[in-house]
Design a protein around this motif. Structure first.
Motif, PDB file in Angstrom:
ATOM      1  N   MET A  41      -3.637  -3.568  -6.724  1.00 52.71           N
ATOM      2  CA  MET A  41      -2.435  -4.386  -6.968  1.00 52.71           C
ATOM      3  C   MET A  41      -1.275  -3.888  -6.122  1.00 52.71           C
ATOM      4  SD  MET A  41      -2.467  -4.984 -11.123  1.00 52.71           S
ATOM      5  CE  MET A  41      -0.708  -4.811 -11.144  1.00 52.71           C
ATOM      6  N   ASP A  42      -1.079  -2.570  -6.105  1.00 50.34           N
ATOM      7  CA  ASP A  42       0.023  -1.988  -5.342  1.00 50.34           C
ATOM      8  C   ASP A  42      -0.161  -2.239  -3.848  1.00 50.34           C
ATOM      9  OD1 ASP A  42       0.943  -1.108  -7.773  1.00 50.34           O
ATOM     10  OD2 ASP A  42       0.346   0.978  -7.469  1.00 50.34           O
ATOM     11  N   ARG A  43      -1.381  -2.078  -3.357  1.00 52.63           N
ATOM     12  CA  ARG A  43      -1.652  -2.346  -1.934  1.00 52.63           C
ATOM     13  C   ARG A  43      -1.295  -3.796  -1.604  1.00 52.63           C
ATOM     14  NH1 ARG A  43      -4.374  -0.333   2.248  1.00 52.63           N
ATOM     15  NH2 ARG A  43      -5.349   1.328   1.085  1.00 52.63           N
ATOM     16  N   HIS A  44      -1.660  -4.718  -2.478  1.00 53.92           N
ATOM     17  CA  HIS A  44      -1.373  -6.141  -2.256  1.00 53.92           C
ATOM     18  C   HIS A  44       0.143  -6.372  -2.164  1.00 53.92           C
ATOM     19  CE1 HIS A  44      -1.918 -10.457  -2.474  1.00 53.92           C
ATOM     20  NE2 HIS A  44      -1.047 -10.493  -3.464  1.00 53.92           N
ATOM     21  N   VAL A  45       0.898  -5.775  -3.079  1.00 48.42           N
ATOM     22  CA  VAL A  45       2.358  -5.925  -3.067  1.00 48.42           C
ATOM     23  C   VAL A  45       2.937  -5.324  -1.789  1.00 48.42           C
ATOM     24  CG1 VAL A  45       4.495  -5.134  -4.165  1.00 48.42           C
ATOM     25  CG2 VAL A  45       2.640  -6.036  -5.564  1.00 48.42           C
ATOM     26  N   LEU A  46       2.509  -4.122  -1.444  1.00 54.23           N
ATOM     27  CA  LEU A  46       3.042  -3.451  -0.254  1.00 54.23           C
ATOM     28  C   LEU A  46       2.693  -4.204   1.027  1.00 54.23           C
ATOM     29  CD1 LEU A  46       2.275   0.227  -1.293  1.00 54.23           C
ATOM     30  CD2 LEU A  46       4.546  -0.780  -1.023  1.00 54.23           C
ATOM     31  N   GLU A 106       5.436  12.948   4.510  1.00 53.70           N
ATOM     32  CA  GLU A 106       4.011  12.602   4.514  1.00 53.70           C
ATOM     33  C   GLU A 106       3.774  11.105   4.672  1.00 53.70           C
ATOM     34  OE1 GLU A 106       4.740  13.525   0.017  1.00 53.70           O
ATOM     35  OE2 GLU A 106       5.270  14.486   1.877  1.00 53.70           O
ATOM     36  N   LEU A 107       4.737  10.285   4.268  1.00 46.88           N
ATOM     37  CA  LEU A 107       4.571   8.846   4.464  1.00 46.88           C
ATOM     38  C   LEU A 107       4.498   8.532   5.951  1.00 46.88           C
ATOM     39  CD1 LEU A 107       4.366   5.967   3.452  1.00 46.88           C
ATOM     40  CD2 LEU A 107       6.851   5.883   3.391  1.00 46.88           C
ATOM     41  N   PHE A 108       5.293   9.211   6.725  1.00 52.08           N
ATOM     42  CA  PHE A 108       5.299   8.952   8.157  1.00 52.08           C
ATOM     43  C   PHE A 108       4.165   9.683   8.874  1.00 52.08           C
ATOM     44  CE2 PHE A 108       9.551   7.824   6.813  1.00 52.08           C
ATOM     45  CZ  PHE A 108       9.675   6.583   7.394  1.00 52.08           C
ATOM     46  N   ARG A 109       3.437  10.547   8.165  1.00 50.60           N
ATOM     47  CA  ARG A 109       2.292  11.228   8.741  1.00 50.60           C
ATOM     48  C   ARG A 109       0.977  10.549   8.387  1.00 50.60           C
ATOM     49  NH1 ARG A 109       5.098  16.275   7.454  1.00 50.60           N
ATOM     50  NH2 ARG A 109       4.048  16.279   5.463  1.00 50.60           N
ATOM     51  N   GLU A 123       8.956  13.296 -12.502  1.00 53.73           N
ATOM     52  CA  GLU A 123       8.220  12.369 -13.363  1.00 53.73           C
ATOM     53  C   GLU A 123       7.892  11.050 -12.654  1.00 53.73           C
ATOM     54  OE1 GLU A 123       7.158  12.697 -16.707  1.00 53.73           O
ATOM     55  OE2 GLU A 123       7.499  14.803 -16.171  1.00 53.73           O
ATOM     56  N   ARG A 124       8.512  10.814 -11.517  1.00 57.04           N
ATOM     57  CA  ARG A 124       8.317   9.537 -10.813  1.00 57.04           C
ATOM     58  C   ARG A 124       7.179   9.646  -9.805  1.00 57.04           C
ATOM     59  NH1 ARG A 124      13.792   7.762  -8.420  1.00 57.04           N
ATOM     60  NH2 ARG A 124      12.688   5.813  -8.101  1.00 57.04           N
ATOM     61  N   GLY A 125       6.433   8.555  -9.673  1.00 56.30           N
ATOM     62  CA  GLY A 125       5.358   8.493  -8.703  1.00 56.30           C
ATOM     63  C   GLY A 125       5.597   7.346  -7.734  1.00 56.30           C
ATOM     64  N   PHE A 126       5.097   7.493  -6.518  1.00 58.30           N
ATOM     65  CA  PHE A 126       5.310   6.487  -5.485  1.00 58.30           C
ATOM     66  C   PHE A 126       4.039   6.251  -4.689  1.00 58.30           C
ATOM     67  CE2 PHE A 126       9.310   8.639  -6.245  1.00 58.30           C
ATOM     68  CZ  PHE A 126      10.192   7.584  -6.407  1.00 58.30           C
ATOM     69  N   ARG A 127       3.889   5.021  -4.220  1.00 58.40           N
ATOM     70  CA  ARG A 127       2.886   4.677  -3.216  1.00 58.40           C
ATOM     71  C   ARG A 127       3.653   4.087  -2.056  1.00 58.40           C
ATOM     72  NH1 ARG A 127      -0.858   2.852  -7.266  1.00 58.40           N
ATOM     73  NH2 ARG A 127      -2.421   4.469  -7.347  1.00 58.40           N
ATOM     74  N   GLY A 128       3.259   4.482  -0.856  1.00 54.39           N
ATOM     75  CA  GLY A 128       3.945   3.989   0.321  1.00 54.39           C
ATOM     76  C   GLY A 128       2.982   3.529   1.391  1.00 54.39           C
ATOM     77  N   LEU A 129       3.482   2.653   2.220  1.00 58.32           N
ATOM     78  CA  LEU A 129       2.713   2.089   3.317  1.00 58.32           C
ATOM     79  C   LEU A 129       3.632   2.025   4.522  1.00 58.32           C
ATOM     80  CD1 LEU A 129       0.008   0.554   3.941  1.00 58.32           C
ATOM     81  CD2 LEU A 129       1.205  -1.517   3.283  1.00 58.32           C
ATOM     82  N   LYS A 130       3.109   2.365   5.671  1.00 64.92           N
ATOM     83  CA  LYS A 130       3.933   2.257   6.877  1.00 64.92           C
ATOM     84  C   LYS A 130       3.153   1.538   7.961  1.00 64.92           C
ATOM     85  CE  LYS A 130       2.442   5.839   9.743  1.00 64.92           C
ATOM     86  NZ  LYS A 130       2.635   6.594  10.870  1.00 64.92           N
ATOM     87  N   ALA A 131       3.883   0.925   8.848  1.00 64.06           N
ATOM     88  CA  ALA A 131       3.260   0.228   9.970  1.00 64.06           C
ATOM     89  C   ALA A 131       4.289   0.075  11.080  1.00 64.06           C
ATOM     90  CB  ALA A 131       2.742  -1.139   9.544  1.00 64.06           C
ATOM     91  N   THR A 132       3.792  -0.076  12.268  1.00 68.93           N
ATOM     92  CA  THR A 132       4.652  -0.363  13.407  1.00 68.93           C
ATOM     93  C   THR A 132       4.869  -1.869  13.480  1.00 68.93           C
ATOM     94  OG1 THR A 132       3.707   1.526  14.565  1.00 68.93           O
ATOM     95  CG2 THR A 132       4.870  -0.098  15.908  1.00 68.93           C
ATOM     96  N   ALA A 144       8.546   1.386   6.694  1.00 68.44           N
ATOM     97  CA  ALA A 144       7.981   2.139   5.567  1.00 68.44           C
ATOM     98  C   ALA A 144       8.371   1.394   4.298  1.00 68.44           C
ATOM     99  CB  ALA A 144       8.515   3.557   5.550  1.00 68.44           C
ATOM    100  N   ILE A 145       7.379   1.031   3.521  1.00 65.97           N
ATOM    101  CA  ILE A 145       7.612   0.299   2.287  1.00 65.97           C
ATOM    102  C   ILE A 145       7.063   1.141   1.148  1.00 65.97           C
ATOM    103  CG2 ILE A 145       7.184  -1.847   1.049  1.00 65.97           C
ATOM    104  CD1 ILE A 145       6.863  -3.149   3.807  1.00 65.97           C
ATOM    105  N   VAL A 146       7.888   1.371   0.135  1.00 63.71           N
ATOM    106  CA  VAL A 146       7.531   2.256  -0.967  1.00 63.71           C
ATOM    107  C   VAL A 146       7.661   1.516  -2.286  1.00 63.71           C
ATOM    108  CG1 VAL A 146       8.218   4.351  -2.202  1.00 63.71           C
ATOM    109  CG2 VAL A 146       8.154   4.331   0.280  1.00 63.71           C
TER     110      VAL A 146
END
Length: 182
Positions: A41-46, A106-109, A123-132, A144-146
């Protein structure tokens, strides 16, 4: 000398142990499946927001149009408080940031485009996606989308606690039922 357990007690405990192992396996499988569902679900949103960013920037073929992109991005994030977008140029300078959220290095790596990065800050968690992404006038930016996934993590933690309690009660119940049956 210790007295050995009665046959009834041994059969009851063995029955209870078998049921407990099966329930532990089932609990792990369900928790893993729920977590995978949240990841998808998160991948789809990102990926959807990444497509939006790429589309807006791809249409920006002049400085004037490019100047309006930040407002369009802000408008696109209305009602999505859990999402953050940052655009960085090739030199690492921020071109746009939807919030004052520090994106971890690490998101940019992440080795390739569309690889999900996951991290926690307290206490907070994040998923991130980056692309050129490339603007209509040829500029190259890193998007970068988080997504704040804290609500998913809290759900999974509560689910695991609930499963642990249920398995414990089931083990006790099956031990008692096994004893009665024998």
């Amino acid at each position: 000398m210790m007295k050995s357990l009665s046959l009834t007690a041994r059969v009851s405990l063995l029955f209870s142990l078998g049921v407990t192992l099966v329930l532990l396996g089932l609990g792990w499988l369900v928790a893993w499946s729920v977590d995978r569902h949240f990841q998808e679900m998160d991948r789809h949103v990102l990926e959807g927001k990444l497509a939006l960013v790429a589309n807006l920037l791809g249409k920006a073929d002049s400085t004037e149009v490019l100047g309006g992109v930040p407002k369009e991005l802000d408008d696109a994030l209305v009602g999505h408080e859990e999402l953050s977008i940052t655009l960085v140029d090739a030199q690492g300078n921020k071109w746009f940031a939807s919030r004052d959220l520090d994106f971890p290095a690490e998101l940019f790596r992440v080795p390739s485009n569309h690889g999900l990065a996951v991290w926690r800050e307290g206490e907070r968690g994040f998923r991130g996606l980056k692309a050129t992404v490339t603007t209509g006038d040829g500029r190259v930016l890193i998007a970068a989308i988080v997504l704040d996934i804290s609500h998913h993590l809290h759900f999974i933690d509560a689910f695991k606690r609930g499963v642990a309690v249920a398995i414990t009660l089931a083990a006790l119940l099956t031990a008692g039922l096994g004893w009665l049956a024998v």
